[in-house]
Every structure is written in structure tokens, then in C-alpha cells.
Scaffold this active site. Structure first.
Site, PDB file in Angstrom:
ATOM      1  N   ARG A 179      -5.140   9.035   2.037  1.00 49.22           N
ATOM      2  CA  ARG A 179      -6.012   9.163   3.195  1.00 49.22           C
ATOM      3  C   ARG A 179      -6.083  10.619   3.634  1.00 49.22           C
ATOM      4  O   ARG A 179      -5.077  11.228   3.992  1.00 49.22           O
ATOM      5  CB  ARG A 179      -5.496   8.278   4.336  1.00 49.22           C
ATOM      6  CG  ARG A 179      -6.389   8.258   5.564  1.00 49.22           C
ATOM      7  CD  ARG A 179      -7.699   7.537   5.320  1.00 49.22           C
ATOM      8  NE  ARG A 179      -7.473   6.149   4.920  1.00 49.22           N
ATOM      9  CZ  ARG A 179      -7.955   5.614   3.808  1.00 49.22           C
ATOM     10  NH1 ARG A 179      -8.699   6.346   2.967  1.00 49.22           N
ATOM     11  NH2 ARG A 179      -7.724   4.353   3.503  1.00 49.22           N
ATOM     12  N   ARG A 222      -7.749  -7.801  13.546  1.00 50.95           N
ATOM     13  CA  ARG A 222      -6.748  -7.825  12.480  1.00 50.95           C
ATOM     14  C   ARG A 222      -6.268  -9.238  12.145  1.00 50.95           C
ATOM     15  O   ARG A 222      -5.611  -9.443  11.130  1.00 50.95           O
ATOM     16  CB  ARG A 222      -5.552  -6.941  12.866  1.00 50.95           C
ATOM     17  CG  ARG A 222      -5.918  -5.468  12.997  1.00 50.95           C
ATOM     18  CD  ARG A 222      -4.714  -4.618  13.347  1.00 50.95           C
ATOM     19  NE  ARG A 222      -5.059  -3.203  13.416  1.00 50.95           N
ATOM     20  CZ  ARG A 222      -5.110  -2.374  12.380  1.00 50.95           C
ATOM     21  NH1 ARG A 222      -4.836  -2.833  11.165  1.00 50.95           N
ATOM     22  NH2 ARG A 222      -5.426  -1.104  12.534  1.00 50.95           N
ATOM     23  N   SER A 239       0.692   2.413  10.087  1.00 52.77           N
ATOM     24  CA  SER A 239      -0.131   3.431   9.434  1.00 52.77           C
ATOM     25  C   SER A 239      -1.446   3.647  10.159  1.00 52.77           C
ATOM     26  O   SER A 239      -2.229   4.513   9.786  1.00 52.77           O
ATOM     27  CB  SER A 239      -0.405   3.028   7.978  1.00 52.77           C
ATOM     28  OG  SER A 239      -1.139   1.820   7.925  1.00 52.77           O
ATOM     29  N   GLU A 286       0.845  -1.200   0.000  1.00 51.04           N
ATOM     30  CA  GLU A 286       0.000   0.000   0.000  1.00 51.04           C
ATOM     31  C   GLU A 286       0.878   1.246   0.000  1.00 51.04           C
ATOM     32  O   GLU A 286       1.663   1.456   0.929  1.00 51.04           O
ATOM     33  CB  GLU A 286      -0.911   0.035   1.229  1.00 51.04           C
ATOM     34  CG  GLU A 286      -1.803   1.283   1.245  1.00 51.04           C
ATOM     35  CD  GLU A 286      -2.582   1.468   2.536  1.00 51.04           C
ATOM     36  OE1 GLU A 286      -3.702   1.996   2.472  1.00 51.04           O
ATOM     37  OE2 GLU A 286      -2.066   1.088   3.613  1.00 51.04           O
ATOM     38  N   TRP A 287       0.727   2.064  -1.015  1.00 53.58           N
ATOM     39  CA  TRP A 287       1.408   3.362  -1.020  1.00 53.58           C
ATOM     40  C   TRP A 287       0.490   4.370  -0.355  1.00 53.58           C
ATOM     41  O   TRP A 287      -0.482   4.829  -0.942  1.00 53.58           O
ATOM     42  CB  TRP A 287       1.751   3.788  -2.441  1.00 53.58           C
ATOM     43  CG  TRP A 287       2.450   5.128  -2.507  1.00 53.58           C
ATOM     44  CD1 TRP A 287       3.051   5.804  -1.476  1.00 53.58           C
ATOM     45  CD2 TRP A 287       2.615   5.962  -3.658  1.00 53.58           C
ATOM     46  NE1 TRP A 287       3.577   6.996  -1.905  1.00 53.58           N
ATOM     47  CE2 TRP A 287       3.324   7.122  -3.247  1.00 53.58           C
ATOM     48  CE3 TRP A 287       2.232   5.834  -5.001  1.00 53.58           C
ATOM     49  CZ2 TRP A 287       3.636   8.150  -4.126  1.00 53.58           C
ATOM     50  CZ3 TRP A 287       2.551   6.859  -5.875  1.00 53.58           C
ATOM     51  CH2 TRP A 287       3.252   8.004  -5.442  1.00 53.58           C
ATOM     52  N   HIS A 326     -13.485   5.418   7.166  1.00 57.03           N
ATOM     53  CA  HIS A 326     -12.683   5.376   8.384  1.00 57.03           C
ATOM     54  C   HIS A 326     -13.286   6.310   9.426  1.00 57.03           C
ATOM     55  O   HIS A 326     -13.613   7.455   9.122  1.00 57.03           O
ATOM     56  CB  HIS A 326     -11.237   5.793   8.102  1.00 57.03           C
ATOM     57  CG  HIS A 326     -10.519   4.838   7.211  1.00 57.03           C
ATOM     58  ND1 HIS A 326     -10.821   4.706   5.878  1.00 57.03           N
ATOM     59  CD2 HIS A 326      -9.523   3.952   7.470  1.00 57.03           C
ATOM     60  CE1 HIS A 326     -10.039   3.775   5.346  1.00 57.03           C
ATOM     61  NE2 HIS A 326      -9.245   3.309   6.290  1.00 57.03           N
ATOM     62  N   GLN A 365      -1.896  -1.553  14.742  1.00 53.22           N
ATOM     63  CA  GLN A 365      -1.383  -2.394  13.657  1.00 53.22           C
ATOM     64  C   GLN A 365      -0.268  -3.300  14.184  1.00 53.22           C
ATOM     65  O   GLN A 365       0.577  -2.878  14.960  1.00 53.22           O
ATOM     66  CB  GLN A 365      -0.860  -1.508  12.534  1.00 53.22           C
ATOM     67  CG  GLN A 365      -0.911  -2.135  11.159  1.00 53.22           C
ATOM     68  CD  GLN A 365      -0.657  -1.086  10.076  1.00 53.22           C
ATOM     69  OE1 GLN A 365       0.479  -0.705   9.839  1.00 53.22           O
ATOM     70  NE2 GLN A 365      -1.712  -0.613   9.450  1.00 53.22           N
ATOM     71  N   LYS A 415     -14.069  -1.467   2.496  1.00 54.18           N
ATOM     72  CA  LYS A 415     -13.219  -1.449   3.688  1.00 54.18           C
ATOM     73  C   LYS A 415     -13.747  -0.471   4.732  1.00 54.18           C
ATOM     74  O   LYS A 415     -14.086   0.669   4.408  1.00 54.18           O
ATOM     75  CB  LYS A 415     -11.789  -1.044   3.308  1.00 54.18           C
ATOM     76  CG  LYS A 415     -10.845  -0.944   4.506  1.00 54.18           C
ATOM     77  CD  LYS A 415      -9.560  -0.219   4.136  1.00 54.18           C
ATOM     78  CE  LYS A 415      -8.688  -0.031   5.373  1.00 54.18           C
ATOM     79  NZ  LYS A 415      -7.583   0.917   5.130  1.00 54.18           N
TER      80      LYS A 415
END
Length: 226
Positions: free
Chosen positions: A65, A188, A207, A33-34, A121, A211, A146
Site C-alpha cells: 500500500r 465491514r 491496518s 494479508e502481508w 483507496h 477495523q 476492492k
């Protein structure tokens, strides 16, 4: 073989950093993911050809984002759309589109739904209308849907797991969900139960809060999903 795909973000803050990135560090990631929102709009467009060339052997998810959804860039609707259109010329595997924040851009890019991760989000709570939001997003027919939300209590995490399971059973396995923060870590690594098909793991800097590292995620999923 693991069912859950592992996505590893790259968050670069200046153009020169790309040269220092080792592609081999990401070799076990299913998707790279960039996270481009740590750069300015001009820097993103300048870096794009070099980034896609460097990771030409990887599946790339491009994510911009915005501040409203917990990210680091604030751009107009016009600029947001311009950046996504430019990135699409490099043929990324996927692009993230913030459905509720940038609906007009989504509408303009509907021809690319097969590449879209339609996202929502919420860094404040698990909203009471989450199921309705998921259904609305699902109805747009994108590759993936998502959601990332912030639990306040243990039951919020359990609610998210159940909602994800219900959505997967009803509509198919293209949902990605996670509860953020330490409280939400279970979400997760529980995709084998809920149907959430991707998880995001960190190589160095995370990120999102909660995480888990790539190495730990691989280890846990290999135990749970073998």
C-alpha cells in the site's frame, strides 16, 4: 458456513519480527494479508522467501500500500512493478494492485488477473464517481475489485452499501468494499446484505481505521450469516 471471507493483515516493520509471529494465531483467518509497505523495498525482497515458507499452508494476499493510497511506502512505478513481479514467483493466492495509482504496472501484469485484487483507496471521502470507478475496474476482469473510502456522514456509509449491492447484482460477487473509520464499521460486517465478499479484521494492530478484531468479526458474522 460464513459467506464473507475474513482477511487478517500482518504488518511487520523489520526482518527480525517474522520469527516472533505465531502462525497458529492466524489459523482461523481465511486469508492472510502481508502488508509489506512497512518495510523498505530491499527488506521486502529479503523477507519474501521466509514469509511464504512460514505461511505455506495459508492463502496469502500480498499488499504494497503506497503513501498515495494511505500506506507507508513511496516507490517509483518501476520499483513497484519489480516488487510485484518478484512476489509473484512465490505464487501468492492474490496480489493487490492499485489501479488508479499504478496503472502501468497493472497493464504489465495482466496475465495475472486471476490473482489480482484491483484496488482503490480514498482516505478523504466517498467520491461522487465511485460507481464509475468500480465499473472501470470491473471491466479489467480481475479476480476481485476492492474499494475503501472515508465517509463523512452516515448517508455516505448507506450510499456505499447500496452501490456495492447494485454492483454485485449487476456484475457478480467479486466486489470488496468498506467505509473506514468508526462511522463505517457497519460496512465491514454487512457483506451478507451487500455482496461484499471479504472483510478485513485485525489480530493486534489494525491496518485501517475502524477495523474490528478477528475474534469480534468471527462472532458477529457467525450470528449474521449462519
Amino acid at each position: 458456513m460464513r459467506k464473507t471471507k475474513i482477511v487478517v493483515p500482518i504488518m511487520l516493520t523489520e526482518l527480525a519480527e517474522l520469527e516472533k509471529v505465531s502462525v497458529s494465531d492466524y489459523r482461523t483467518a481465511d486469508i492472510v494479508e502481508w502488508r509489506a509497505d512497512f518495510l523498505s523495498a530491499d527488506e521486502i525482497l529479503e523477507m519474501a522467501p521466509k514469509f511464504f515458507e512460514k505461511f505455506k499452508e495459508s492463502k496469502i494476499l500480498f499488499t504494497l500500500r503506497t503513501v498515495r493510497e494511505g500506506g507507508n511506502i513511496q516507490v517509483s512505478e518501476k520499483k513497484y512493478l519489480q516488487i510485484l513481479k518478484e512476489i509473484l514467483t512465490y505464487n501468492p493466492a492474490y496480489i493487490d494492485v492499485e489501479f488508479f495509482t499504478h496503472g502501468p504496472s497493472f497493464a504489465a501484469l495482466k496475465d495475472f488477473r486471476d490473482k489480482m485484487v484491483l484496488s482503490y483507496h480514498n482516505f478523504d471521502e466517498v467520491p461522487s464517481d465511485l460507481t464509475n470507478r468500480l465499473i472501470k475496474m470491473h471491466e479489467e476482469g480481475t479476480a476481485f475489485v476492492k474499494v475503501a473510502v472515508m465517509p463523512e456522514r452516515e448517508c455516505d456509509v448507506l450510499d456505499l452499501l447500496q452501490i456495492t449491492r447494485d454492483m454485485t447484482l449487476e456484475y457478480g460477487d467479486h466486489f470488496i468494499s468498506m467505509a473506514m473509520g468508526d462511522l463505517g464499521r457497519l460496512s465491514r460486517i454487512s457483506g451478507y446484505l451487500t455482496g461484499s465478499c471479504w472483510t478485513f479484521a485485525s489480530l493486534e494492530n489494525s491496518s485501517a481505521p475502524g477495523q474490528i478484531s478477528l475474534k469480534e468479526t468471527e462472532y458477529i458474522l457467525d450470528i449474521l450469516e449462519k
